[in-house]
Design a protein around this motif. Structure first.
Motif, PDB file in Angstrom:
ATOM      1  N   LYS A 141      -1.052  -6.968  -8.005  1.00  0.00           N
ATOM      2  CA  LYS A 141      -1.095  -6.288  -6.708  1.00  0.00           C
ATOM      3  C   LYS A 141      -0.208  -7.000  -5.682  1.00  0.00           C
ATOM      4  O   LYS A 141      -0.478  -6.952  -4.482  1.00  0.00           O
ATOM      5  CB  LYS A 141      -2.543  -6.252  -6.198  1.00  0.00           C
ATOM      6  CG  LYS A 141      -3.538  -5.622  -7.160  1.00  0.00           C
ATOM      7  CD  LYS A 141      -3.213  -4.162  -7.425  1.00  0.00           C
ATOM      8  CE  LYS A 141      -4.263  -3.533  -8.343  1.00  0.00           C
ATOM      9  NZ  LYS A 141      -3.935  -2.114  -8.655  1.00  0.00           N
ATOM     10  N   SER A 142       0.854  -7.655  -6.134  1.00  0.00           N
ATOM     11  CA  SER A 142       1.698  -8.442  -5.230  1.00  0.00           C
ATOM     12  C   SER A 142       2.259  -7.604  -4.091  1.00  0.00           C
ATOM     13  O   SER A 142       2.406  -8.093  -2.968  1.00  0.00           O
ATOM     14  CB  SER A 142       2.842  -9.101  -6.013  1.00  0.00           C
ATOM     15  OG  SER A 142       3.610  -8.123  -6.702  1.00  0.00           O
ATOM     16  N   SER A 143       2.564  -6.339  -4.356  1.00  0.00           N
ATOM     17  CA  SER A 143       3.096  -5.480  -3.295  1.00  0.00           C
ATOM     18  C   SER A 143       2.022  -5.134  -2.273  1.00  0.00           C
ATOM     19  O   SER A 143       2.331  -4.832  -1.108  1.00  0.00           O
ATOM     20  CB  SER A 143       3.680  -4.191  -3.887  1.00  0.00           C
ATOM     21  OG  SER A 143       2.673  -3.444  -4.557  1.00  0.00           O
ATOM     22  N   ASN A 144       0.751  -5.213  -2.694  1.00  0.00           N
ATOM     23  CA  ASN A 144      -0.354  -4.891  -1.785  1.00  0.00           C
ATOM     24  C   ASN A 144      -0.765  -6.069  -0.911  1.00  0.00           C
ATOM     25  O   ASN A 144      -1.482  -5.883   0.079  1.00  0.00           O
ATOM     26  CB  ASN A 144      -1.570  -4.418  -2.574  1.00  0.00           C
ATOM     27  CG  ASN A 144      -1.305  -3.165  -3.379  1.00  0.00           C
ATOM     28  OD1 ASN A 144      -0.999  -3.262  -4.550  1.00  0.00           O
ATOM     29  ND2 ASN A 144      -1.421  -2.005  -2.760  1.00  0.00           N
ATOM     30  N   ILE A 145      -0.341  -7.284  -1.284  1.00  0.00           N
ATOM     31  CA  ILE A 145      -0.724  -8.458  -0.499  1.00  0.00           C
ATOM     32  C   ILE A 145       0.474  -9.072   0.226  1.00  0.00           C
ATOM     33  O   ILE A 145       0.373 -10.170   0.776  1.00  0.00           O
ATOM     34  CB  ILE A 145      -1.405  -9.517  -1.384  1.00  0.00           C
ATOM     35  CG1 ILE A 145      -0.432 -10.052  -2.437  1.00  0.00           C
ATOM     36  CG2 ILE A 145      -2.661  -8.961  -2.039  1.00  0.00           C
ATOM     37  CD1 ILE A 145      -0.988 -11.241  -3.227  1.00  0.00           C
ATOM     38  N   PHE A 146       1.611  -8.384   0.222  1.00  0.00           N
ATOM     39  CA  PHE A 146       2.792  -8.865   0.936  1.00  0.00           C
ATOM     40  C   PHE A 146       2.454  -9.058   2.418  1.00  0.00           C
ATOM     41  O   PHE A 146       1.724  -8.241   2.995  1.00  0.00           O
ATOM     42  CB  PHE A 146       3.937  -7.847   0.767  1.00  0.00           C
ATOM     43  CG  PHE A 146       5.222  -8.271   1.417  1.00  0.00           C
ATOM     44  CD1 PHE A 146       6.082  -9.119   0.761  1.00  0.00           C
ATOM     45  CD2 PHE A 146       5.544  -7.819   2.695  1.00  0.00           C
ATOM     46  CE1 PHE A 146       7.266  -9.508   1.364  1.00  0.00           C
ATOM     47  CE2 PHE A 146       6.720  -8.207   3.294  1.00  0.00           C
ATOM     48  CZ  PHE A 146       7.582  -9.057   2.631  1.00  0.00           C
TER      49      PHE A 146
END
Length: 282
Positions: A141-146
């Motif tokens: 979920k790296s794009s969700n925690i940017f």
């Protein structure tokens, strides 16, 4: 002659007792900034140096306090050292690192204690598995925690190992100190507690043979009844989930999975992560 022998025996006994006492003596522990741990006896602390000796030695060694992060004394008292630029004096409380020493916008996943509440036994393998599971969820979920980035798990565990911290004592270490050790400004800390229950389910099957009577009607005869019992294991989990940013707790939730199956704690971790303040739906 007998008196002399008796005196020698007594002297040897005292020597043995003294040596045994020395070998069992608790030591002070110096934790350096490079996470090296020195077990020793500290004799003197000044504003600039700490003097100590190794067990069984009288040689006094001097260490600059700028190299020291913390001292755990044999008495149980701890003393941390201010690592801010230009200030190397010891302090009785904890002190935070200079901001420049942190990797900003970086989150570390701590080992996750996995504890049987009934036996108080903690599984090291499951603690690592749970930590790895949460780490992979964050990566996915790296794009969700940017703009947050996730610190490599190997780096996290290596730094904790050097500092003598694992799943057994992670709860006893302050978040401020963990941020200093790991060099991050965000931490996710979770814990899985569970109990195990058992139950039995029974299923009954009826069967029989049919024949035709004189009135051409089917009649059921020779009834056979079979009952099968199955033992079922139930896992009752409680998942504790906390997030910290710059020492402050920004999120704290507890959840019990709806299903009492073996891996249901993983669903709760995912549920809590998606509702944390670092997660943004895309």
């Amino acid at each position: 002659m007998k008196i002399r022998k008796s005196f020698l025996i007594v002297l040897m006994s005292f020597s043995f007792i003294f040596a045994f006492a020395q070998s069992g003596k608790k030591l002070d522990k110096i934790i350096k900034r490079d996470y090296q741990i020195i077990e020793c006896t500290i004799s003197k602390i000044s504003d600039k140096t700490v003097e100590y000796s190794f067990p069984g030695e009288t040689l006094q060694i001097s260490l600059d306090v700028s190299q020291i992060a913390k001292i755990d004394f044999a008495s149980g008292r701890s003393q941390t050292f201010d690592v801010s630029s230009g200030n190397n004096s010891p302090s009785s409380g904890s002190s935070s690192n200079a901001v420049s020493e942190f990797k900003t916008n970086t989150i570390a996943v701590l080992p996750i204690p996995y504890l049987n509440s009934d036996t108080q036994e903690s599984s090291e393998d499951m603690a690592k598995f749970a930590q790895n599971d949460l780490y992979n969820k964050l990566l996915d979920k790296s794009s969700n925690i940017f703009p947050l980035t996730v610190q490599d798990l190997r780096t996290t565990n290596s730094l904790l190992h050097k500092a003598g911290i694992d799943h057994n004592n992670i709860d006893a270490t302050s978040i401020e100190e963990l941020e200093k050790i790991l060099g991050v400004d965000n931490i996710v800390a979770a814990k899985v507690s569970y109990t195990i229950g058992t139950g039995t389910t029974s299923t009954t099957y009826n069967s029989g043979n049919a024949k035709v009577n004189d009135n051409n009607k089917k009649v059921k005869t020779n009834d056979v009844s079979t009952t099968t019992s199955n033992n079922q294991t139930y896992y009752y989990y409680t998942v504790y989930f906390d997030m910290y940013k710059n020492k402050d707790k920004i999120y704290s939730q507890t959840r019990k999975p709806f299903l009492a199956v073996k891996d249901s704690w993983m669903d709760s971790v995912n549920y809590l992560l998606k509702r944390s303040p670092i997660y943004v739906k895309k």
